[in-house]
Enzyme design. Structure first.
Site, PDB file in Angstrom:
ATOM      1  N   GLY B 299       0.867  -1.124  -0.345  1.00 58.01           N
ATOM      2  CA  GLY B 299       0.082  -0.007  -0.109  1.00 58.01           C
ATOM      3  C   GLY B 299       1.000   1.046  -0.145  1.00 58.01           C
ATOM      4  O   GLY B 299       1.948   1.492  -0.346  1.00 58.01           O
ATOM      5  N   SER B 300       0.142   2.116   0.472  1.00 51.29           N
ATOM      6  CA  SER B 300       0.786   3.963   0.315  1.00 51.29           C
ATOM      7  C   SER B 300       2.425   3.605   0.554  1.00 51.29           C
ATOM      8  O   SER B 300       3.299   4.519   0.408  1.00 51.29           O
ATOM      9  CB  SER B 300       0.413   4.842   1.564  1.00 51.29           C
ATOM     10  OG  SER B 300      -1.255   4.378   0.787  1.00 51.29           O
ATOM     11  N   THR B 301       2.757   2.943   1.291  1.00 49.35           N
ATOM     12  CA  THR B 301       4.615   3.054   2.113  1.00 49.35           C
ATOM     13  C   THR B 301       5.133   2.928   0.982  1.00 49.35           C
ATOM     14  O   THR B 301       6.514   3.345   0.679  1.00 49.35           O
ATOM     15  CB  THR B 301       4.944   2.234   3.000  1.00 49.35           C
ATOM     16  OG1 THR B 301       4.704   0.724   2.056  1.00 49.35           O
ATOM     17  CG2 THR B 301       3.993   2.582   3.989  1.00 49.35           C
ATOM     18  N   LYS B 303       4.549   4.920  -1.971  1.00 48.59           N
ATOM     19  CA  LYS B 303       5.015   6.165  -2.314  1.00 48.59           C
ATOM     20  C   LYS B 303       6.100   6.698  -2.011  1.00 48.59           C
ATOM     21  O   LYS B 303       6.695   7.653  -2.316  1.00 48.59           O
ATOM     22  CB  LYS B 303       3.274   6.884  -2.119  1.00 48.59           C
ATOM     23  CG  LYS B 303       2.183   6.475  -1.979  1.00 48.59           C
ATOM     24  CD  LYS B 303       1.013   7.057  -1.943  1.00 48.59           C
ATOM     25  CE  LYS B 303       0.163   7.017  -2.082  1.00 48.59           C
ATOM     26  NZ  LYS B 303      -0.920   6.770  -1.044  1.00 48.59           N
TER      27      LYS B 303
END
Lengths: 374, 597
Positions: B299-301, B303
């Site tokens: 997920g967002s990690t 980014k």
């Protein structure tokens, strides 16, 4: 103890005063020694394979009785009687060896045994001593009876015997028979050049066996290069000797019998080494050497060529079997399934041993001026 | 002589010749012909001579056997007997210890005695069983009786007795019972390091973790194996991660404390963990290492890597902005924002608000080929090179299409392990050097091999972005005064079969401190946390994992010797400052063409 008067001229009386009592005594000691070792070594083996604890001890003692009877009975015979009996036994047992091809029981890849009710018999065990006597006789005929092709007949018979043994296959037995036959041929005056030729042929035979029989190849490879494969038995055996040291761990106190499958037979010498130690091993070796050399010295004094050759052959056989067994245990030669005479558990082979040594005793009896009669 | 067969006559000629000789002395009788007697006499003499030779050869052979027996019994064969091994001083303790970076024992070997019986030597099985069960109450009476009454020659009764138990059985004096000296692996910290150290089987072979990968070495030498683990940090990490699992009723969790410069794993926790003394019969999930063997869509990690890649190419700058006004529709997929701002966002804003839309737009500008190349540099296409056998292969798209590029921008469509994520993040933060992670302590003075993966400038910018997330973004709970914590939250929906589950997610936070010169990464991930009233119904990384990281930094900072700083000092402020964070009203009228300048 049984005693006989010097003037006792009964069958046993004459036997007692003419037989080689030293050799008889040594054989008795050897048998006693063997029984003690069997008692020490075999219970562990018997229990491991699910038999009664004293199965092998009982069987050994039960087999010793007929073996002793045969030995004494045969030793009562005259050289002529020995000759006749050996010829009959030789022919019958050679026929039986041939018969094993048809009715034999296959054990561990070789057809050597014939089952008769109560026991299984290995006829080749009887061929061995009988052939030694027959060959001795034929060689002596060659020298004493010009015109009789004793050597030729002997060579032909040897060919039959060797072929029969190789077909089983029983390479160890074939080797011993060949070596003994060769020794007798040598004693009978084979000229030195031919001794060399036969020696070379023998080596060639061994090399051929190395390539012809896979199990021989493997055993010899393992002997020459211990890292080559499984040398479990010999390693255990050497450990046992080292464990025993000078005085041994004491009868029954050893451990090698727990792990060696053949502790009661092919590797009984290792049990002796571990439990009785170096000194008793030397006693055992001395016993064998004594019996052989004692017999030789009797033969040396004998003037009957047949007796010299037959006794020489029989004792060479006895010695060779002991040497091969002990040598295998000590990693002096490739392991070869051969029993230590009168010491290993051997079942029916004990009777054959009794037969062979009975003939030695008979032939080495003192004969007073009548080599033919007594 | 009549009546005898010819064969016998000729055979007996040898003796007859002698007899002939004897007769001759008395005179008068017929005698055999002279030549034949000579021939026979010669043959006999030759046989006697050769008999001597044979006797000599056989004597020699017996002599050789005798010498060999003496040699073997007295000097010993050339084989290693147990006695010889013991005399040579080979380590009897066997398997070497495993210790932490400060020397605390993680695994050691104890000499124990194991009890077995030879039922054949048991005189009275019933009485023996009664006494034995009294001495060792944990044994089952009927089982022991059955064993002692069996026909076998060897039955184990109990492995690895304590000295007290050993004594209790010994004083019974029962024949047929024996002790086998054994060694048993003992783990003083129990389940605390179970996933790192692993365990051994009953025969002391390593079956998991470091015990397995260093099995040969541990057996061969007696020097302890020194790991990079710090037992104190391990303990704190486990406690805090467990607290989050308990609070949010997670099904599992992972935690890591990692040195960004040396690549040493200082603490590694995977929950649930287990008692390494009794690994038998445990289910797969308990034995499963969620840090190294579990691969997840993070997920967002992710980014972090989308931003680092974009900045490192030089084609996107911190001040650039992207349109996050509307969700992106690709085929049947819709990509939208969780914390939607519905406006143009700058690169730092995309990072701190964790905008999926903005990240996708950045990735599309960089392109698929560059992204794949960058992910390879980050180590996401290979198993993470760590010393335990539980290292998973990542799941990467094949083929790598543009749609994959878009999802990977916000951490979906690629599954990596937690350790992958931490190792790659370390390379982004430590100045741009990818260092191989290790579970073994690095020896001081040995240079650390590394490979540059991003520029120092990119690394410096990423540190600012990390800090921004904690000061102004999704992870305010992670902040600890004075330690300049930075990080990135991640909340990923878990896949169930072929769909994403509604209420099953992985909530994580990767934190690092101090952000002006990062030294440590602290990572916490909770598997399937359930929202609670205290978190107002949230179960995101910011609510679930970030507070734990905050608490961790507060506790381990002093232990690790990181000195707190005054965050208001000008040089610190400057180091963390981002120029074009928020262009305020100007951004509303922001034109795409503007970033072409």
């Amino acid at each position: 103890m049984l005693t006989f008067d010097r003037t006792d001229h009964s069958l046993f009386g004459r036997w007692w005063w003419t037989v080689d009592r030293w050799m008889l005594g040594a054989l008795g000691v050897l048998i006693g020694y063997g029984t003690v070792l069997i008692m020490a070594a075999s219970p562990a083996v018997a229990e491991r394979i699910g038999l009664d604890t004293y199965h092998f001890v009982e069987r050994h003692v039960i087999n010793l009785i007929p073996a002793l009877i045969v030995m004494i009975a045969v030793s009562l015979l005259t050289p002529r009687g020995i000759r006749r009996m050996a010829l009959v036994v030789f022919l019958v047992s050679l026929a039986l060896v041939a018969a094993t091809m048809v009715i034999g029981v296959e054990i561990k890849g070789a057809r050597r045994w014939i089952h008769v009710p109560g026991m299984s018999i290995q006829p080749s065990e009887f061929v061995k001593p009988a052939f030694a006597v027959v060959a001795g006789w034929l060689f002596s005929l060659q020298r004493t009876s010009p015109g009789f092709p004793g050597n030729l007949v002997s060579i032909l018979l040897y060919g039959f015997v060797a072929a029969a043994l190789l077909m089983q296959p029983d390479l160890g037995m074939a080797f011993v028979v060949s070596a003994v036959w060769f020794t007798q041929f040598f004693l009978a005056g084979l000229n030195v050049a031919l001794v060399g030729v036969l020696g070379v042929l023998g080596v060639c035979g061994l090399v051929a066996a190395y390539f012809a029989f896979p199990h021989v190849t493997s055993r010899i490879d393992r002997f020459l290069d211990p890292s080559h494969g499984d040398t479990y038995q010999v390693t255990r055996s050497l450990e046992a000797f080292s464990n025993g040291g000078l005085f041994g761990t004491g009868p029954g106190q050893g451990t090698v019998k727990m792990s060696l499958p053949d502790a009661h037979a092919d590797f009984i010498f290792a049990v002796a080494g571990e439990e009785l130690g170096l000194l008793w091993c030397l006693v055992l070796i001395a016993l064998f050497a004594f019996i052989v050399l004692r017999g030789f010295s009797r033969a040396f004094k004998d003037t009957n060529l047949f007796v010299v050759l037959a006794v020489g052959g029989l004792l060479a056989q006895f010695a060779l079997q002991a040497l091969i067994n002990m040598g295998s245990s000590l990693h002096l030669m490739p392991t070869k399934g051969m029993t230590l005479p009168f010491v290993s558990y051997g079942g029916s082979s004990l009777i054959a041993l009794g037969f062979g040594m009975g003939m030695v005793l008979a032939l080495t009896r003192k004969r007073f001026g009548q080599g033919d009669q007594t | 002589m009549t009546g005898r067969g010819t064969d016998e006559i000729v055979a007996d000629l040898g003796s007859q010749s002698r007899r002939g000789g004897a007769v001759l002395e008395h005179g008068g009788m017929t005698r055999p012909t002279a030549p034949l007697r000579d021939v026979v006499g010669h043959a006999l003499e030759q046989a006697h001579n050769r008999l001597m030779v044979t006797a000599a050869v056989l004597s020699l052979a017996f002599g050789v056997i005798a010498i060999r027996v003496a040699d073997v019994t007295l000097l010993g064969p050339n084989v290693d007997t147990h006695a010889a091994l013991a005399a040579a001083g080979t380590p009897q303790g066997g398997r070497a210890d495993i210790i932490d970076r400060n020397g605390a024992l993680l695994a050691t070997s104890l000499a124990t005695a194991s009890l077995y019986a030879d039922p054949k030597l048991i005189i009275d099985p019933k009485a023996a069983t009664r006494k034995l069960v009294k001495a060792l109450p944990e044994l089952n009476h009927d089982e022991v009786l059955a064993k002692l009454s069996s026909e076998k020659r060897f039955v184990w009764l109990k492995r690895n007795l304590t000295p007290r138990q050993h004594y209790a059985v010994h004083v019974l004096g029962l024949p047929g019972l024996f002790f086998q000296n054994e060694e048993r692996r003992f783990y003083p910290s129990g389940s605390l390091t179970s996933h790192v150290v692993g365990f051994t089987g009953v025969d002391n072979n390593g079956l998991a973790g470091l015990e397995q990968s260093f099995d040969k070495k541990l057996k061969a030498s007696s020097t302890p194996l020194q790991t990079s683990i710090d037992l104190r940090l391990q303990h704190i990490l486990r406690r805090e991660v467990q607290a989050q699992v308990d609070e949010f009723k997670g099904i599992g969790a992972a935690g890591l404390i990692y040195d960004v410069n040396t690549g040493e794993v200082l603490a590694m926790v995977s929950l649930p963990d287990f008692d390494p003394h009794e690994p038998a019969g445990l289910d797969k999930d308990t034995l499963f290492n969620r840090v190294t063997l579990g691969v997840y869509e993070m997920g967002s990690t992710f980014k972090i890597f989308n931003s680092a890649m974009s900045l490192d190419t030089g084609r996107i700058r911190l001040s650039d902005a992207f349109d996050a006004t509307h969700a992106i529709h690709v085929g049947r997929f819709t990509i939208s924002d969780y914390h939607g701002k519905n406006r143009w966002l700058t690169v730092p804003e995309i990072f701190m608000y964790s905008s999926n839309i903005g990240s996708v737009r950045m990735a599309l500008q960089i392109g698929t080929a560059t992204q794949k190349q960058f992910m390879a540099k980050m180590g996401f296409l290979q198993p993470v090179p760590v010393e335990i056998p539980e290292a998973a292969w990542p799941l990467v798209p094949h083929p790598w299409r543009d749609i994959n590029t878009m999802t990977i921008a916000f951490g979906h469509g690629i599954s990596v392990s937690a350790l992958h994520l931490v190792v790659a993040s370390a390379s982004v933060l430590n100045g741009g050097i990818m260092v191989k992670p290790t579970l073994l302590k690095r020896q001081p003075g040995v240079p650390i091999q590394g490979e540059r993966v991003v520029s120092e400038r990119t690394s410096e910018q990423m540190r600012k972005l990390f800090r921004l997330v904690v000061t102004d973004g999704t992870a305010k709970f992670a902040d600890v005064p004075g330690y300049l914590v930075g990080g990135k939250t991640g909340t990923a929906d878990k896949q169930r079969g072929r769909h994403y589950a509604q209420n099953a997610r992985l909530s994580s936070f990767i934190g690092a401190f101090p952000m002006n010169a990062p030294r440590y990464i602290v990572f916490v991930m909770v598997d399937e946390p359930k929202p609670s009233a205290a978190t107002h119904g949230y179960a995101t990384g910011g609510w679930v994992a970030a507070p734990a990281v905050g608490r961790l930094v507060r506790q381990i900072g002093p232990l690790l010797g990181v000195e707190p700083v005054d965050e208001n000092r000008p040089e610190i402020r400057q180091a963390m400052a981002i120029e074009h964070l928020n262009r305020g009203p100007a951004l509303a009228a922001y034109q795409p063409d503007a970033r072409q300048e």
